[in-house]
Design a protein around this motif. Structure first.
Motif, mmCIF file in Angstrom:
data_model
loop_
_atom_site.group_PDB
_atom_site.id
_atom_site.type_symbol
_atom_site.label_atom_id
_atom_site.label_comp_id
_atom_site.label_asym_id
_atom_site.label_seq_id
_atom_site.Cartn_x
_atom_site.Cartn_y
_atom_site.Cartn_z
ATOM 1 N N GLY A 63 -33.513 26.074 -23.220
ATOM 2 C CA GLY A 63 -35.108 25.900 -23.035
ATOM 3 C C GLY A 63 -35.482 24.633 -23.768
ATOM 4 N N GLN B 223 -38.168 24.506 -19.839
ATOM 5 C CA GLN B 223 -38.366 25.721 -19.316
ATOM 6 C C GLN B 223 -37.823 26.782 -19.908
ATOM 7 O OE1 GLN B 223 -38.063 25.932 -14.981
ATOM 8 N NE2 GLN B 223 -37.874 23.806 -14.739
ATOM 9 N N VAL B 224 -38.530 27.942 -20.147
ATOM 10 C CA VAL B 224 -38.029 29.206 -20.965
ATOM 11 C C VAL B 224 -36.729 29.549 -20.225
ATOM 12 C CG1 VAL B 224 -39.456 30.768 -19.875
ATOM 13 C CG2 VAL B 224 -38.629 31.167 -22.189
ATOM 14 N N ASP C 37 -37.572 30.818 -30.830
ATOM 15 C CA ASP C 37 -38.683 30.246 -30.294
ATOM 16 C C ASP C 37 -38.868 30.964 -28.879
ATOM 17 O OD1 ASP C 37 -40.944 29.095 -29.279
ATOM 18 O OD2 ASP C 37 -40.581 27.103 -30.187
ATOM 19 N N SER D 38 -40.874 30.434 -26.721
ATOM 20 C CA SER D 38 -41.172 29.270 -25.609
ATOM 21 C C SER D 38 -39.965 28.692 -24.956
ATOM 22 C CB SER D 38 -42.170 28.212 -26.089
ATOM 23 O OG SER D 38 -41.633 27.310 -27.032
ATOM 24 N N LEU D 39 -38.824 28.891 -25.648
ATOM 25 C CA LEU D 39 -37.527 28.306 -25.402
ATOM 26 C C LEU D 39 -36.782 29.206 -24.750
ATOM 27 C CD1 LEU D 39 -36.754 26.238 -28.440
ATOM 28 C CD2 LEU D 39 -37.906 25.417 -26.081
#
Length: 415
Positions: free
Chosen positions: A170, A175-176, A214, A216-217
């Protein structure tokens, strides 16, 4: 007529029912399919040469199987060149690329650096799966739910390390990375105690997921199964187990099209899961009487899955991945068939006048609902699809297969 002329005629046809095909194609570009690496080498990976265990079975011996990471990436590049849009690749832990002799409980981000460098070059995202099968520590049919602490500890460490690799993906790719947990644990015949293995599995997963990462990761997902080879009577990680686990631990719930009873379909589960889950992961596959992981075709269930995602506005919280493997046919072609069909099914669903259909249903006008949904089956969605492929710079129609056949002659048959 050429591809563009056919598209313009189709555009006019769809406009007559209130559908803007240009807007639809812009939305379709945002849809990412996570293509699975394991179709390319029959789920062998690069950790060992041992036989597949844990309910995994691949049939066929078509020539040209990838035997190392370089060959596998070469085949993937060829497959992606036939697929419109920019997508993702789903790696299993056994696909590490390193000269080090390491085990699953020792893997680190550095063992996947070559995959990350390649993904950056190709403009792809990466997803991940820890590998809980085909290993000596898959003991007596159990991993995370094993009654032996030594076994559980090995797999818990593997799970923790897998999450750090997903986090690394990520960070590096922006991009996740969806990290999907599936374990094959279970009994061949009827057990006395169904509760204790599930309690051990729950506790093992809790330990793996204890560190907050996280979102978002990387996002964690958990995947159920009805039964598997060697676990016909009892699977620890059942649908009910993982539905409860995912909802109470804020994890994505993975639905695999082949992991349910032959009379069940996952399309009908999406609207319910969408109401309560943190998010959804799909493993789009094609079961034939059981979890046989046939190549995805444009069948009724694939189209129903796509319709449910589009009609219920679930694309934003759903990660679409593929899971099939067929060694009886050209492996590159298998990837392309399944991925193109999945994208095409989403396109076909997007070409419905969804808001209008919902309104007439709400008004009780079921006659118009049936008339329109039946007529839509004959609308020229293929002309919209072909135009999309042309605009994305990939072959139209059967042209991709001619190239795939040439690649087989020039590359695959020489291995």
């Amino acid at each position: 007529m050429n591809t563009t002329e056919k598209y313009l005629a189709a555009k006019e046809k769809y406009a007559s029912i209130g559908v803007d095909t240009d807007a639809v194609l812009k939305e379709l570009e945002k849809v990412k399919i996570s293509m699975h690496v394991w179709q390319g080498d029959d789920v062998q990976g690069f950790l060992s040469d041992g036989e597949l265990t844990g309910g995994i079975s691949v049939t066929g011996n078509h020539p040209g199987k990838a035997t190392n990471p370089t060959e596998l990436r070469q085949d993937l590049e060829k497959a992606y060149s036939f697929i419109p849009g920019k997508h993702k690749l789903n790696l299993h832990a056994i696909y590490l690329d390193t000269d080090e002799k390491i085990d699953l409980n020792e893997i680190e981000p550095k063992h996947f650096e070559k995959w990350v460098a390649w993904a950056k070059e190709q403009g792809l995202g990466l997803d991940f799966n820890p590998t809980f099968f085909s290993h000596p520590m898959f003991k007596d049919g159990f991993t995370l739910s094993s009654p032996e602490k030594e076994v559980r500890d090995f797999w818990i460490e593997h799970g923790k390390r897998s999450r750090k690799i997903a986090e690394y993906f990520g960070k590096e790719l922006g991009q996740v990375c969806v990290n999907n947990f599936w374990v094959p644990d279970g009994y061949k015949d009827n057990p006395i105690d169904r509760y204790s293995p599930r309690k051990r599995l729950m506790e093992s997963l809790d330990e793996i997921f204890a560190e907050e990462l996280d979102p978002s990761l990387t996002l964690d997902a958990v995947e159920s199964k009805l039964f598997g080879l060697g676990a016909e009577a009892y699977t620890v990680g059942s649908h009910e187990f993982y539905m409860g686990y995912g909802l109470t631990r804020q994890k994505l719930v993975c639905l695999d099209a082949g992991h349910f009873h032959p009379t069940e379909v996952i399309s009908n589960k999406l609207s319910s899961l969408g109401l309560f889950s943190e998010g959804i992961l799909l493993h789009v596959s094609r079961p034939v009487r059981w979890d046989s992981d046939h190549v995805v075709i444009m069948d009724d269930e694939l189209q129903e899955i796509a319709k449910e995602l589009v009609r219920n506005d679930l694309l934003g919280k759903t990660n679409i991945g593929l899971d099939f493997f067929d060694a009886t046919i050209n492996r590159v072609a298998a990837w392309v068939i399944g991925t193109r069909n999945t994208i095409k099914a989403v396109l076909k669903a997007m070409l419905e006048p969804t808001d209008y259909l919902k309104q007439i249903e709400l008004d009780g006008d079921f006659t118009t609902r049936l008339v329109l949904t039946e007529e839509l089956k004959d609308f020229p969605y293929a002309d919209v699809w072909n135009y999309y492929c042309e605009q994305q710079g990939v072959p139209v129609g059967l042209d991709w297969y001619k190239e795939a056949q040439q690649y087989e002659q020039d590359v695959l048959l020489k291995r």
